[in-house]
Design a protein around this motif. Structure first.
Motif, PDB file in Angstrom:
ATOM      1  N   ASN A 152       0.854  -1.193   0.000  1.00 33.41           N
ATOM      2  CA  ASN A 152       0.000   0.000   0.000  1.00 33.41           C
ATOM      3  C   ASN A 152       0.887   1.239   0.000  1.00 33.41           C
ATOM      4  O   ASN A 152       1.642   1.476   0.949  1.00 33.41           O
ATOM      5  CB  ASN A 152      -0.908  -0.007   1.242  1.00 33.41           C
ATOM      6  CG  ASN A 152      -1.849   1.195   1.252  1.00 33.41           C
ATOM      7  OD1 ASN A 152      -1.627   2.179   0.532  1.00 33.41           O
ATOM      8  ND2 ASN A 152      -2.888   1.117   2.063  1.00 33.41           N
ATOM      9  N   ASP A 153       0.787   2.018  -1.088  1.00 33.79           N
ATOM     10  CA  ASP A 153       1.453   3.323  -1.102  1.00 33.79           C
ATOM     11  C   ASP A 153       0.429   4.411  -1.425  1.00 33.79           C
ATOM     12  O   ASP A 153       0.774   5.496  -1.895  1.00 33.79           O
ATOM     13  CB  ASP A 153       2.596   3.339  -2.125  1.00 33.79           C
ATOM     14  CG  ASP A 153       3.792   4.163  -1.625  1.00 33.79           C
ATOM     15  OD1 ASP A 153       3.947   4.307  -0.390  1.00 33.79           O
ATOM     16  OD2 ASP A 153       4.568   4.664  -2.458  1.00 33.79           O
ATOM     17  N   ALA A 154      -0.853   4.084  -1.151  1.00 32.98           N
ATOM     18  CA  ALA A 154      -1.959   4.984  -1.490  1.00 32.98           C
ATOM     19  C   ALA A 154      -2.477   5.642  -0.217  1.00 32.98           C
ATOM     20  O   ALA A 154      -3.608   5.385   0.211  1.00 32.98           O
ATOM     21  CB  ALA A 154      -3.070   4.199  -2.170  1.00 32.98           C
ATOM     22  N   PHE A 155      -1.655   6.523   0.381  1.00 37.37           N
ATOM     23  CA  PHE A 155      -2.098   7.150   1.621  1.00 37.37           C
ATOM     24  C   PHE A 155      -3.459   7.831   1.441  1.00 37.37           C
ATOM     25  O   PHE A 155      -4.357   7.675   2.262  1.00 37.37           O
ATOM     26  CB  PHE A 155      -1.069   8.177   2.104  1.00 37.37           C
ATOM     27  CG  PHE A 155      -1.554   8.953   3.285  1.00 37.37           C
ATOM     28  CD1 PHE A 155      -1.659   8.334   4.518  1.00 37.37           C
ATOM     29  CD2 PHE A 155      -1.939  10.283   3.163  1.00 37.37           C
ATOM     30  CE1 PHE A 155      -2.139   9.030   5.622  1.00 37.37           C
ATOM     31  CE2 PHE A 155      -2.415  10.986   4.258  1.00 37.37           C
ATOM     32  CZ  PHE A 155      -2.512  10.360   5.490  1.00 37.37           C
ATOM     33  N   GLY A 156      -3.612   8.575   0.327  1.00 40.39           N
ATOM     34  CA  GLY A 156      -4.839   9.358   0.086  1.00 40.39           C
ATOM     35  C   GLY A 156      -6.104   8.522   0.001  1.00 40.39           C
ATOM     36  O   GLY A 156      -7.203   9.075   0.035  1.00 40.39           O
ATOM     37  N   ALA A 157      -5.973   7.201  -0.117  1.00 40.77           N
ATOM     38  CA  ALA A 157      -7.163   6.337  -0.197  1.00 40.77           C
ATOM     39  C   ALA A 157      -7.258   5.405   1.012  1.00 40.77           C
ATOM     40  O   ALA A 157      -8.191   4.607   1.109  1.00 40.77           O
ATOM     41  CB  ALA A 157      -7.117   5.521  -1.484  1.00 40.77           C
ATOM     42  N   SER A 158      -6.322   5.514   1.947  1.00 42.37           N
ATOM     43  CA  SER A 158      -6.236   4.524   3.028  1.00 42.37           C
ATOM     44  C   SER A 158      -7.296   4.688   4.119  1.00 42.37           C
ATOM     45  O   SER A 158      -7.381   3.875   5.028  1.00 42.37           O
ATOM     46  CB  SER A 158      -4.837   4.543   3.665  1.00 42.37           C
ATOM     47  OG  SER A 158      -3.921   4.034   2.741  1.00 42.37           O
ATOM     48  N   HIS A 159      -8.103   5.777   4.016  1.00 40.87           N
ATOM     49  CA  HIS A 159      -9.202   5.916   4.985  1.00 40.87           C
ATOM     50  C   HIS A 159     -10.469   5.268   4.434  1.00 40.87           C
ATOM     51  O   HIS A 159     -11.516   5.317   5.080  1.00 40.87           O
ATOM     52  CB  HIS A 159      -9.454   7.389   5.318  1.00 40.87           C
ATOM     53  CG  HIS A 159      -9.795   8.232   4.119  1.00 40.87           C
ATOM     54  ND1 HIS A 159      -9.062   8.203   2.966  1.00 40.87           N
ATOM     55  CD2 HIS A 159     -10.790   9.118   3.906  1.00 40.87           C
ATOM     56  CE1 HIS A 159      -9.581   9.054   2.084  1.00 40.87           C
ATOM     57  NE2 HIS A 159     -10.638   9.613   2.635  1.00 40.87           N
ATOM     58  N   ARG A 160     -10.401   4.685   3.243  1.00 40.44           N
ATOM     59  CA  ARG A 160     -11.596   4.112   2.633  1.00 40.44           C
ATOM     60  C   ARG A 160     -11.580   2.584   2.730  1.00 40.44           C
ATOM     61  O   ARG A 160     -10.582   1.959   2.398  1.00 40.44           O
ATOM     62  CB  ARG A 160     -11.673   4.498   1.162  1.00 40.44           C
ATOM     63  CG  ARG A 160     -11.654   5.997   0.959  1.00 40.44           C
ATOM     64  CD  ARG A 160     -12.253   6.347  -0.363  1.00 40.44           C
ATOM     65  NE  ARG A 160     -12.125   7.765  -0.646  1.00 40.44           N
ATOM     66  CZ  ARG A 160     -12.950   8.703  -0.192  1.00 40.44           C
ATOM     67  NH1 ARG A 160     -13.975   8.351   0.554  1.00 40.44           N
ATOM     68  NH2 ARG A 160     -12.767   9.974  -0.490  1.00 40.44           N
ATOM     69  N   GLY A 212      -6.144  14.389   1.554  1.00 35.40           N
ATOM     70  CA  GLY A 212      -7.009  15.311   2.298  1.00 35.40           C
ATOM     71  C   GLY A 212      -7.778  14.584   3.397  1.00 35.40           C
ATOM     72  O   GLY A 212      -7.528  14.753   4.586  1.00 35.40           O
ATOM     73  N   GLY A 213      -8.718  13.721   2.973  1.00 32.49           N
ATOM     74  CA  GLY A 213      -9.565  12.988   3.923  1.00 32.49           C
ATOM     75  C   GLY A 213      -8.746  12.109   4.850  1.00 32.49           C
ATOM     76  O   GLY A 213      -8.998  12.046   6.062  1.00 32.49           O
ATOM     77  N   ALA A 214      -7.731  11.442   4.296  1.00 34.58           N
ATOM     78  CA  ALA A 214      -6.919  10.533   5.116  1.00 34.58           C
ATOM     79  C   ALA A 214      -6.122  11.316   6.157  1.00 34.58           C
ATOM     80  O   ALA A 214      -5.996  10.888   7.305  1.00 34.58           O
ATOM     81  CB  ALA A 214      -5.982   9.724   4.230  1.00 34.58           C
TER      82      ALA A 214
END
Ligand code: AMP
Length: 402
Positions: free
Chosen positions: A151-159, A380-382
């Motif tokens: 996982n290198d997708a910090f911006g999607a890791s809250h989903r 942003g969200g993450a």
């Protein structure tokens, strides 16, 4: 017991023996693309290059996957990742094979032909509705493509989506360099700040930042509030705010938080003046007034020069600064000066400075000071969720270190 978002207890890409293996790297290539299919900002692509290059150098077969936009489960050619593949090819200076889908026998066949060090980008994960539904069968179809997951997708890791939470349970799953860096900076700043620790919050709504205020109240020395969210606090103090943005159902919350901040000895700063206008559009008449005298029919759209001075002085001696949300409607030049001035003040501070994604990172680039900021988050969200002290599902899903 490991704490929340405890990235140090999770496998890292460096723990995986990558040579000859198929490694599925979930990245966040959700970049802005204009009507001519030109990528207008490629920072999210650039920030994953260290992880991709590491995997190439280690001799992995690198399979990259991302979402782009909101196609809602339908194939939409305007949301194809093909332009991203071309940009990545230029950035890596190396061929990037583009797969026409992200699952299925054709993709599996293409992967079977890959050699060590080859790079492939799969088509938009969200062309399949199952991605956002966190569908286990879809996750299994993705798992068939690889030996390892990164996982290198910090911006999607809250989903809680299939490629973020279900897929890593099916393969040995590790964190990439960008993910590690994001967590180390954002979590580190909040948990072990060098003091004085100042939080600057802006943007449109109090409701979007309640969690952050609640979590930071015990940790910060100063809180600065600007942007549209300031008016709910100003109204809570019984001042006239004209037609400025306000969330009436948040007024009690604003009163309570101001009392709590006072009790805890946290200094709280609100704007003392504003740039006002009757409409939110370029070229309209503007005035500067104090925050007690915004007339009816007028809206506060940026912080004024006295507020810039007040905030800049409050920032000056800080040693840790976290900034999330613009000070005004910075997209319009006439209302962007406050945000630009605060960007400069943050950049000039002799401090660890962390800017939370989305609008604020754009504002910092627009002000031309991004090189003077310690860390600019790509999510942003993450990043908000981290600042709220909440667990990111994409991190808990990774494999624990043995
Ligand atoms: P957020 O997504 O909550 O961080 O809000 C970012 C948005 O807040 C930006 O698009 C700004 O234009 C907007 N914004 C900032 N200040 C104001 C204001 N005073 N009135 C209305 N919108 C604002």
């Amino acid at each position: 017991m490991p704490g929340k978002n405890d990235i140090l207890n999770k496998l890292s890409i460096q723990d995986l023996p990558l040579r000859g293996k198929r490694v599925f790297i979930r990245v966040d290539f959700n970049v802005p693309i204009d009507d001519n299919l030109v990528i207008t900002d490629d920072r999210r692509i650039r920030s994953t290059i260290p992880t991709i290059n590491y995997a190439i150098d280690e001799g992995a077969k690198v399979i990259l996957a991302s979402h782009l936009g909101r196609p809602k489960g339908k194939v939409d050619p305007r949301l194809s990742l093909a332009p991203v593949a071309r940009r990545l090819q230029r950035l890596l200076n190396k061929e990037v094979i583009f797969a026409p889908d992200c699952i299925g026998s054709q993709v599996e066949g293409m992967i079977a032909k890959m050699k060590e060090g080859d790079v492939m980008l799969l088509e938009n994960l969200r062309f399949h509705i199952e991605e956002e539904k966190n569908d286990p069968t879809f996750a299994k179809a993705l798992a068939k493509l690889a030996d390892y997951y990164v996982n290198d997708a910090f911006g999607a890791s809250h989903r809680a989506h299939a490629s973020i939470v279900s897929l890593p349970k099916l393969l040995p799953a590790a964190a990439g360099f960008l993910l590690k860096k994001e967590i180390e900076y954002l979590k580190g700043a909040v948990e072990n700040p060098i003091r004085p620790f100042v939080a600057i919050l802006g943007g449109s709504k109090v409701s979007g930042k309640i969690g952050v205020l609640g979590n930071l109240i015990d940790k910060v020395d100063k809180v600065i509030v600007g942007g549209g969210m300031a008016f709910t606090f100003i109204k809570a103090l019984d001042f006239e705010i004209g037609d400025s943005l306000v969330e009436n159902d948040m007024i009690d919350f604003a009163k309570n938080i101001m009392q709590d901040l006072k009790k805890k000895g946290v200094k709280f700063y609100l704007p003392v003046d504003f740039v006002i206008a009757q409409e939110v559009s370029p070229g309209v008449e503007t005035k500067i007034v104090t925050s007690q005298e915004i007339p009816k029919g007028w809206k506060g759209l940026d912080i004024g020069p006295a507020s810039v001075k007040l905030f800049s002085e409050a920032i000056q001696n800080a040693k840790t600064i976290i900034w999330n949300g613009p000070m005004g409607v910075f997209e319009i030049d006439a209302f962007s000066r406050g945000t630009t001035a605060i960007a400069n003040a943050v950049a000039d501070a002799y401090a660890m400075t962390i800017v939370g994604g989305g609008d604020t990172d754009y504002a910092v680039h627009k002000a031309g000071v991004s090189d003077s900021i310690t860390f600019i988050s790509t999510g942003g969200g993450a990043s908000l969720q981290l600042l709220e002290g909440k667990e990111l599902p994409g991190i808990s899903a990774l494999s624990d270190k043995k």
